[in-house]
Design a protein around this motif. Structure first.
Motif, PDB file in Angstrom:
ATOM      1  N   ASN A  85      22.409 -10.134 -53.969  1.00  0.00           N
ATOM      2  CA  ASN A  85      22.263 -11.433 -53.322  1.00  0.00           C
ATOM      3  C   ASN A  85      22.767 -12.506 -54.287  1.00  0.00           C
ATOM      4  O   ASN A  85      22.376 -12.520 -55.456  1.00  0.00           O
ATOM      5  CB  ASN A  85      20.795 -11.677 -52.970  1.00  0.00           C
ATOM      6  N   ASN A  87      22.026 -15.622 -54.316  1.00  0.00           N
ATOM      7  CA  ASN A  87      20.955 -16.549 -54.689  1.00  0.00           C
ATOM      8  C   ASN A  87      20.063 -16.005 -55.800  1.00  0.00           C
ATOM      9  O   ASN A  87      19.353 -16.774 -56.442  1.00  0.00           O
ATOM     10  CB  ASN A  87      20.104 -16.902 -53.475  1.00  0.00           C
ATOM     11  N   ARG A  90      20.812 -17.651 -59.238  1.00  0.00           N
ATOM     12  CA  ARG A  90      20.187 -18.961 -59.450  1.00  0.00           C
ATOM     13  C   ARG A  90      18.716 -18.833 -59.805  1.00  0.00           C
ATOM     14  O   ARG A  90      18.190 -19.566 -60.625  1.00  0.00           O
ATOM     15  CB  ARG A  90      20.298 -19.784 -58.168  1.00  0.00           C
ATOM     16  N   ARG A  91      18.040 -17.861 -59.172  1.00  0.00           N
ATOM     17  CA  ARG A  91      16.602 -17.690 -59.378  1.00  0.00           C
ATOM     18  C   ARG A  91      16.284 -16.781 -60.560  1.00  0.00           C
ATOM     19  O   ARG A  91      15.118 -16.563 -60.875  1.00  0.00           O
ATOM     20  CB  ARG A  91      15.975 -17.111 -58.108  1.00  0.00           C
TER      21      ARG A  91
END
Length: 125
Positions: A85, A87, A90-91
């Protein structure tokens, strides 16, 4: 708690009338979503009475060098890429296949931190 049984809907959108209801063995759990941070883990009882170690936060990885065959512990700095993923980068989520930056260099995670409780990685040349 997540239910991982058959859907009530068919592929066409029509309603399926199941012969039996939900069963305990069909239930699942939320993902561990292992972050970078001070070590924190949770022990979970699974089917058959076995246990799994859920890593919630980790900051150390066992990094293996395929050229020399040596394995050393190294600090995790950040997540560079994650094919699971976009995202997750970023996390700073640690999953299998993620590319991380360590003290020894770039490495790819080959273990499943949410299931094994550790991060094992292989250096990328």
């Amino acid at each position: 708690m997540q239910w991982q049984g058959r859907s009530v809907r068919r592929l066409t959108g029509g309603r399926n009338h199941p012969a039996c209801g939900k069963r305990r063995y069909e239930h699942g759990r939320a993902p561990a979503e292992t972050h970078i941070g001070e070590n924190k883990s949770r022990i979970v009882r699974v089917r058959g009475g076995n246990t799994k170690v859920r890593a919630l936060r980790l900051n150390v990885a066992s990094v293996s060098n395929p050229a020399t065959g040596e394995t050393k512990k190294s600090g995790i700095l950040n997540v560079e890429a994650n094919p699971a993923n976009i995202n997750y980068v970023r996390r700073n989520l640690l999953t299998k296949g993620a590319i991380i930056t360590t003290d020894l260099g770039r490495a790819r995670i080959v273990s499943r931190p949410g299931q094994d409780g550790v991060v094992n990685a292989v250096l990328i040349q």
